[in-house]
Write a protein that holds these residues in place. Structure first.
Motif, PDB file in Angstrom:
ATOM      1  N   PRO A   1      19.962  11.639   4.256  1.00  0.00           N
ATOM      2  CA  PRO A   1      18.983  11.203   3.257  1.00  0.00           C
ATOM      3  C   PRO A   1      17.604  11.784   3.530  1.00  0.00           C
ATOM      4  O   PRO A   1      17.283  12.167   4.660  1.00  0.00           O
ATOM      5  CB  PRO A   1      18.975   9.676   3.426  1.00  0.00           C
ATOM      6  CG  PRO A   1      19.380   9.458   4.842  1.00  0.00           C
ATOM      7  CD  PRO A   1      20.361  10.540   5.169  1.00  0.00           C
ATOM      8  N   ALA A   2      16.788  11.848   2.506  1.00  0.00           N
ATOM      9  CA  ALA A   2      15.407  12.314   2.639  1.00  0.00           C
ATOM     10  C   ALA A   2      14.503  11.098   2.777  1.00  0.00           C
ATOM     11  O   ALA A   2      14.472  10.236   1.902  1.00  0.00           O
ATOM     12  CB  ALA A   2      15.006  13.139   1.420  1.00  0.00           C
TER      13      ALA A   2
ATOM     14  N   ASP B   1       0.820  -1.210   0.000  1.00  0.00           N
ATOM     15  CA  ASP B   1       0.000   0.000   0.000  1.00  0.00           C
ATOM     16  C   ASP B   1       0.853   1.259   0.000  1.00  0.00           C
ATOM     17  O   ASP B   1       0.587   2.200  -0.749  1.00  0.00           O
ATOM     18  CB  ASP B   1      -0.932   0.010   1.223  1.00  0.00           C
ATOM     19  CG  ASP B   1      -1.936  -1.121   1.165  1.00  0.00           C
ATOM     20  OD1 ASP B   1      -2.697  -1.172   0.186  1.00  0.00           O
ATOM     21  OD2 ASP B   1      -1.959  -1.956   2.091  1.00  0.00           O
ATOM     22  N   LEU B   2       1.866   1.274   0.843  1.00  0.00           N
ATOM     23  CA  LEU B   2       2.753   2.438   0.866  1.00  0.00           C
ATOM     24  C   LEU B   2       4.142   2.022   1.324  1.00  0.00           C
ATOM     25  O   LEU B   2       4.319   1.025   2.016  1.00  0.00           O
ATOM     26  CB  LEU B   2       2.187   3.556   1.745  1.00  0.00           C
ATOM     27  CG  LEU B   2       1.844   3.268   3.192  1.00  0.00           C
ATOM     28  CD1 LEU B   2       3.017   3.591   4.092  1.00  0.00           C
ATOM     29  CD2 LEU B   2       0.641   4.101   3.612  1.00  0.00           C
ATOM     30  N   ALA B   3       5.129   2.819   0.904  1.00  0.00           N
ATOM     31  CA  ALA B   3       6.523   2.563   1.258  1.00  0.00           C
ATOM     32  C   ALA B   3       7.109   3.812   1.897  1.00  0.00           C
ATOM     33  O   ALA B   3       6.893   4.924   1.404  1.00  0.00           O
ATOM     34  CB  ALA B   3       7.328   2.177   0.013  1.00  0.00           C
ATOM     35  N   ILE B   4       7.839   3.616   2.995  1.00  0.00           N
ATOM     36  CA  ILE B   4       8.529   4.698   3.691  1.00  0.00           C
ATOM     37  C   ILE B   4      10.011   4.347   3.675  1.00  0.00           C
ATOM     38  O   ILE B   4      10.443   3.425   4.358  1.00  0.00           O
ATOM     39  CB  ILE B   4       8.053   4.837   5.153  1.00  0.00           C
ATOM     40  CG1 ILE B   4       6.534   4.830   5.241  1.00  0.00           C
ATOM     41  CG2 ILE B   4       8.659   6.077   5.792  1.00  0.00           C
ATOM     42  CD1 ILE B   4       5.867   5.996   4.600  1.00  0.00           C
ATOM     43  N   ARG B   5      10.805   5.080   2.894  1.00  0.00           N
ATOM     44  CA  ARG B   5      12.202   4.716   2.731  1.00  0.00           C
ATOM     45  C   ARG B   5      13.053   5.965   2.510  1.00  0.00           C
ATOM     46  O   ARG B   5      12.532   7.034   2.173  1.00  0.00           O
ATOM     47  CB  ARG B   5      12.388   3.762   1.545  1.00  0.00           C
ATOM     48  CG  ARG B   5      11.528   2.508   1.595  1.00  0.00           C
ATOM     49  CD  ARG B   5      11.764   1.623   0.384  1.00  0.00           C
ATOM     50  NE  ARG B   5      13.123   1.126   0.342  1.00  0.00           N
ATOM     51  CZ  ARG B   5      13.512  -0.045   0.862  1.00  0.00           C
ATOM     52  NH1 ARG B   5      12.646  -0.837   1.468  1.00  0.00           N
ATOM     53  NH2 ARG B   5      14.770  -0.431   0.787  1.00  0.00           N
ATOM     54  N   ASP B   6      14.370   5.783   2.632  1.00  0.00           N
ATOM     55  CA  ASP B   6      15.302   6.880   2.359  1.00  0.00           C
ATOM     56  C   ASP B   6      16.030   6.680   1.036  1.00  0.00           C
ATOM     57  O   ASP B   6      17.004   7.377   0.761  1.00  0.00           O
ATOM     58  CB  ASP B   6      16.312   7.009   3.496  1.00  0.00           C
ATOM     59  CG  ASP B   6      17.214   5.790   3.637  1.00  0.00           C
ATOM     60  OD1 ASP B   6      16.834   4.709   3.127  1.00  0.00           O
ATOM     61  OD2 ASP B   6      18.287   5.900   4.252  1.00  0.00           O
ATOM     62  N   ASP B   7      15.566   5.720   0.241  1.00  0.00           N
ATOM     63  CA  ASP B   7      16.261   5.402  -1.012  1.00  0.00           C
ATOM     64  C   ASP B   7      15.297   5.298  -2.191  1.00  0.00           C
ATOM     65  O   ASP B   7      15.564   4.587  -3.155  1.00  0.00           O
ATOM     66  CB  ASP B   7      17.050   4.099  -0.864  1.00  0.00           C
ATOM     67  CG  ASP B   7      16.179   2.916  -0.410  1.00  0.00           C
ATOM     68  OD1 ASP B   7      14.955   3.118  -0.231  1.00  0.00           O
ATOM     69  OD2 ASP B   7      16.714   1.810  -0.239  1.00  0.00           O
ATOM     70  N   ILE B   8      14.164   5.983  -2.115  1.00  0.00           N
ATOM     71  CA  ILE B   8      13.166   5.862  -3.177  1.00  0.00           C
ATOM     72  C   ILE B   8      12.973   7.190  -3.903  1.00  0.00           C
ATOM     73  O   ILE B   8      13.233   8.266  -3.361  1.00  0.00           O
ATOM     74  CB  ILE B   8      11.798   5.375  -2.645  1.00  0.00           C
ATOM     75  CG1 ILE B   8      11.311   6.262  -1.486  1.00  0.00           C
ATOM     76  CG2 ILE B   8      11.843   3.935  -2.253  1.00  0.00           C
ATOM     77  CD1 ILE B   8       9.920   5.916  -0.987  1.00  0.00           C
ATOM     78  N   GLY B   9      12.497   7.067  -5.131  1.00  0.00           N
ATOM     79  CA  GLY B   9      12.066   8.205  -5.911  1.00  0.00           C
ATOM     80  C   GLY B   9      10.672   7.928  -6.442  1.00  0.00           C
ATOM     81  O   GLY B   9      10.025   6.952  -6.055  1.00  0.00           O
ATOM     82  N   ALA B  10      10.217   8.780  -7.335  1.00  0.00           N
ATOM     83  CA  ALA B  10       8.877   8.617  -7.897  1.00  0.00           C
ATOM     84  C   ALA B  10       8.781   7.315  -8.687  1.00  0.00           C
ATOM     85  O   ALA B  10       9.748   6.879  -9.317  1.00  0.00           O
ATOM     86  CB  ALA B  10       8.545   9.799  -8.787  1.00  0.00           C
TER      87      ALA B  10
END
Length: 282
Positions: free
Chosen positions: A253-254, A142-151
């Motif tokens: 990281p964001a 459903d959703l991902a919370i990460r510091d290594d993802i983009g659109a």
């Protein structure tokens, strides 16, 4: 990989007959006729081109090949049964599948899950951790919370938190001769230097970690100095296991969020994200 597989029913018939020591009892257990069980086993023996049972009157016993196949078949059927039962979790009406990194789950999210569950007990949260970025279009997330993802396609993307980094070690670590712990990406000391970080005695050699969570734990255990995430280090700092070696902070990281389009209007996802944003801001 086999090009042709024996029928599953034949394997079930064989397993029951071998386990119970009787074609008749196997037929009763599977609600079949004894003739059907006999036919299934004959077809399996024909496929394998060797006998699986010694037949003496009405009694049967396994050949050596039969004993070997029984162990494999029981393992296969057990794994299949477990896998099928596991599919029930996809039918839960209030389920929310959240993907994140092992480091974020262990060091930030897990200590706060009790608060989320207390506030939203109706949400059936499934926490799925992975080192690799998931493909949201093909995986059930459903959703991902990460510091290594983009659109990604079919998802909404937003930045939730801009992290900061700083050098830290265990408070009892000696001031001299400290081992340097090295991470990857922003947790590498080259990032600290490029961002203008001061010299805190870091060296090029030392211990290397690919998992930022393990890097953080190593620093907390007193193995050396490390460049750590301000967000993820909060608990270890509060517990007195980490102290900063510098007042300086550099860009980290964001932490971002991907929400699958099918979940954007889901009240469970909305509740989790609202709670997450408040917790990250706290």
């Amino acid at each position: 990989m086999l090009k042709h597989w024996p029928p599953l029913n034949a394997l079930r018939g064989f397993e029951a007959a071998a386990r119970l020591g009787s074609f008749h009892k196997a037929a009763e257990a599977l609600n079949l006729t004894q003739s059907a069980i006999s036919q299934q086993i004959r077809s399996l023996e024909s496929y394998l081109e060797q006998p699986l049972f010694h037949r003496t009157g009405r009694s049967v016993s396994l050949t050596d090949a039969g004993h070997d196949l029984l162990s494999t078949t029981q393992t296969l059927l057990q794994q299949l049964a477990v896998g099928i039962r596991r599919l029930d979790q996809y039918r839960k009406p209030n389920q929310l599948v959240v993907n994140t990194t092992p480091a974020f789950a262990r060091h930030w999210l897990l200590p706060r899950l009790a608060d989320f569950h207390q506030r939203y007990p109706e949400v059936d949260l499934w926490l799925f951790t992975s080192f690799e970025v998931p493909d949201m279009a093909s995986e059930t997330i459903d959703l991902a919370i990460r510091d290594d993802i983009g659109a990604q396609a079919e998802c909404s993307f937003s930045v939730l938190h801009q992290d900061l980094l700083y050098p830290a070690c265990h408070p009892d670590l000696a001031a001299q001769g400290r081992t340097t712990l090295h991470g990857e990406r922003e947790m590498d000391w080259s990032h600290w230097q490029v961002e203008g970080g001061e010299d805190v005695g870091q060296q090029g050699k030392g211990l290397n970690f690919s998992d930022p969570g393990l890097l953080l734990e190593a620093a907390g255990e007193g193995l050396g100095i490390a460049l750590v995430s301000q967000l993820l280090a909060q608990r270890l700092v509060a517990q007195g296991q980490l102290q900063a070696l510098s007042a300086q902070r550099v860009r980290g990281p964001a932490w971002s969020c991907l929400v699958h389009r099918d979940s954007q209007d889901d009240p469970q996802a909305r509740r989790f994200l609202e709670w997450l944003k408040v917790a990250l801001a706290g």
